[in-house]
Write a protein that holds these residues in place. Structure first.
Motif, mmCIF file in Angstrom:
data_model
loop_
_atom_site.group_PDB
_atom_site.id
_atom_site.type_symbol
_atom_site.label_atom_id
_atom_site.label_comp_id
_atom_site.label_asym_id
_atom_site.label_seq_id
_atom_site.Cartn_x
_atom_site.Cartn_y
_atom_site.Cartn_z
ATOM 1 N N VAL A 126 9.118 7.749 -1.577
ATOM 2 C CA VAL A 126 9.792 7.917 -2.817
ATOM 3 C C VAL A 126 10.291 6.432 -3.317
ATOM 4 O O VAL A 126 10.915 5.815 -2.573
ATOM 5 C CB VAL A 126 11.124 8.762 -2.967
ATOM 6 C CG1 VAL A 126 11.626 8.841 -4.398
ATOM 7 C CG2 VAL A 126 10.411 10.164 -2.579
ATOM 8 N N ARG A 127 10.063 6.320 -4.750
ATOM 9 C CA ARG A 127 10.509 4.824 -5.274
ATOM 10 C C ARG A 127 11.150 5.358 -6.357
ATOM 11 O O ARG A 127 10.708 5.968 -7.374
ATOM 12 C CB ARG A 127 9.247 3.774 -5.334
ATOM 13 C CG ARG A 127 8.272 4.243 -6.402
ATOM 14 C CD ARG A 127 7.178 3.239 -6.779
ATOM 15 N NE ARG A 127 6.242 3.536 -7.743
ATOM 16 C CZ ARG A 127 5.249 2.950 -7.911
ATOM 17 N NH1 ARG A 127 4.696 1.999 -7.282
ATOM 18 N NH2 ARG A 127 4.389 3.479 -9.040
ATOM 19 N N ARG A 133 4.665 9.405 -3.909
ATOM 20 C CA ARG A 133 3.119 9.102 -3.654
ATOM 21 C C ARG A 133 2.517 10.384 -2.964
ATOM 22 O O ARG A 133 2.989 10.825 -1.892
ATOM 23 C CB ARG A 133 3.215 7.803 -2.755
ATOM 24 C CG ARG A 133 1.564 7.441 -2.751
ATOM 25 C CD ARG A 133 1.541 6.074 -2.257
ATOM 26 N NE ARG A 133 1.873 6.380 -0.665
ATOM 27 C CZ ARG A 133 2.105 5.318 0.105
ATOM 28 N NH1 ARG A 133 2.286 3.946 -0.584
ATOM 29 N NH2 ARG A 133 2.413 5.299 1.189
ATOM 30 N N LYS A 134 1.442 10.760 -3.449
ATOM 31 C CA LYS A 134 0.669 11.536 -3.135
ATOM 32 C C LYS A 134 -0.315 11.135 -1.911
ATOM 33 O O LYS A 134 -0.248 9.806 -1.708
ATOM 34 C CB LYS A 134 -0.329 12.288 -4.000
ATOM 35 C CG LYS A 134 0.658 12.977 -5.160
ATOM 36 C CD LYS A 134 -0.244 13.475 -6.265
ATOM 37 C CE LYS A 134 -1.866 14.074 -6.145
ATOM 38 N NZ LYS A 134 -2.548 14.568 -7.369
ATOM 39 N N THR A 181 -1.832 8.078 -5.186
ATOM 40 C CA THR A 181 -1.369 8.304 -6.386
ATOM 41 C C THR A 181 0.059 8.385 -6.752
ATOM 42 O O THR A 181 0.831 9.243 -6.050
ATOM 43 C CB THR A 181 -2.084 9.390 -7.437
ATOM 44 O OG1 THR A 181 -3.269 9.181 -7.281
ATOM 45 C CG2 THR A 181 -1.558 9.397 -8.870
ATOM 46 N N TRP A 182 0.938 7.745 -7.681
ATOM 47 C CA TRP A 182 2.172 7.626 -7.727
ATOM 48 C C TRP A 182 2.337 8.736 -8.890
ATOM 49 O O TRP A 182 1.720 8.489 -9.954
ATOM 50 C CB TRP A 182 2.959 6.453 -7.952
ATOM 51 C CG TRP A 182 3.139 5.464 -6.894
ATOM 52 C CD1 TRP A 182 2.354 4.912 -6.281
ATOM 53 C CD2 TRP A 182 4.220 5.744 -5.834
ATOM 54 N NE1 TRP A 182 2.604 4.007 -5.028
ATOM 55 C CE2 TRP A 182 3.786 4.779 -4.832
ATOM 56 C CE3 TRP A 182 5.327 6.335 -5.567
ATOM 57 C CZ2 TRP A 182 4.602 4.363 -3.700
ATOM 58 C CZ3 TRP A 182 6.177 6.118 -4.616
ATOM 59 C CH2 TRP A 182 5.915 5.243 -3.553
ATOM 60 N N ARG A 239 5.223 19.120 -3.382
ATOM 61 C CA ARG A 239 4.631 20.392 -2.782
ATOM 62 C C ARG A 239 3.786 20.812 -3.888
ATOM 63 O O ARG A 239 2.638 21.390 -3.614
ATOM 64 C CB ARG A 239 5.698 21.325 -2.640
ATOM 65 C CG ARG A 239 5.376 22.747 -1.961
ATOM 66 C CD ARG A 239 6.383 23.778 -1.959
ATOM 67 N NE ARG A 239 6.937 24.155 -3.043
ATOM 68 C CZ ARG A 239 6.575 25.070 -4.189
ATOM 69 N NH1 ARG A 239 5.554 25.396 -3.795
ATOM 70 N NH2 ARG A 239 7.038 25.457 -5.215
ATOM 71 N N VAL A 240 4.017 21.042 -5.037
ATOM 72 C CA VAL A 240 3.181 21.910 -6.234
ATOM 73 C C VAL A 240 2.064 20.856 -6.665
ATOM 74 O O VAL A 240 0.948 21.469 -6.771
ATOM 75 C CB VAL A 240 4.140 21.996 -7.459
ATOM 76 C CG1 VAL A 240 3.418 22.301 -8.575
ATOM 77 C CG2 VAL A 240 5.248 23.031 -7.353
ATOM 78 N N GLU A 241 1.982 19.730 -6.553
ATOM 79 C CA GLU A 241 0.868 18.960 -6.743
ATOM 80 C C GLU A 241 0.112 18.755 -5.621
ATOM 81 O O GLU A 241 -1.064 18.029 -5.900
ATOM 82 C CB GLU A 241 1.250 17.193 -7.215
ATOM 83 C CG GLU A 241 2.212 17.229 -8.580
ATOM 84 C CD GLU A 241 1.302 17.326 -9.811
ATOM 85 O OE1 GLU A 241 -0.029 16.967 -9.490
ATOM 86 O OE2 GLU A 241 1.801 17.513 -10.880
#
Length: 78
Positions: free
Chosen positions: A15-16, A25-26, A30-31, A43-45
């Motif tokens: 996390v940033r 970040r996935k 991808t952020w 979780r959802v993404e």
């Protein structure tokens, strides 16, 4: 760390902090902007992206995230 609510596994990402808020970040690199909670957004993404109660509308969106009190369900007596 995000844990699937449907048995699809777990995922973790850094996390940033940015000028517009937090991002997570996935695994693809991808952020994405955190919505309510960074772990719920992740979780959802990722692991639960297609778990949407049988509807194609809203998959991978905030509609499928749990709130600050967890996943609450409204049940009405018959």
């Amino acid at each position: 760390m995000a844990v699937s609510k449907h048995g699809n596994g777990t995922v973790a990402g850094p996390v940033r902090s940015t000028s517009t808020g937090y991002e997570v970040r996935k695994p693809t690199g991808t952020w994405i902007a955190c919505r309510g909670s960074c772990s719920e957004t992740l979780r959802v993404e990722t692991v639960d992206i297609f778990e949407n109660n049988g509807s194609m509308s809203g998959y991978g969106t905030a509609q499928n995230e749990c709130g600050i009190f967890g996943c609450l369900e409204l049940r009405y007596p018959r």
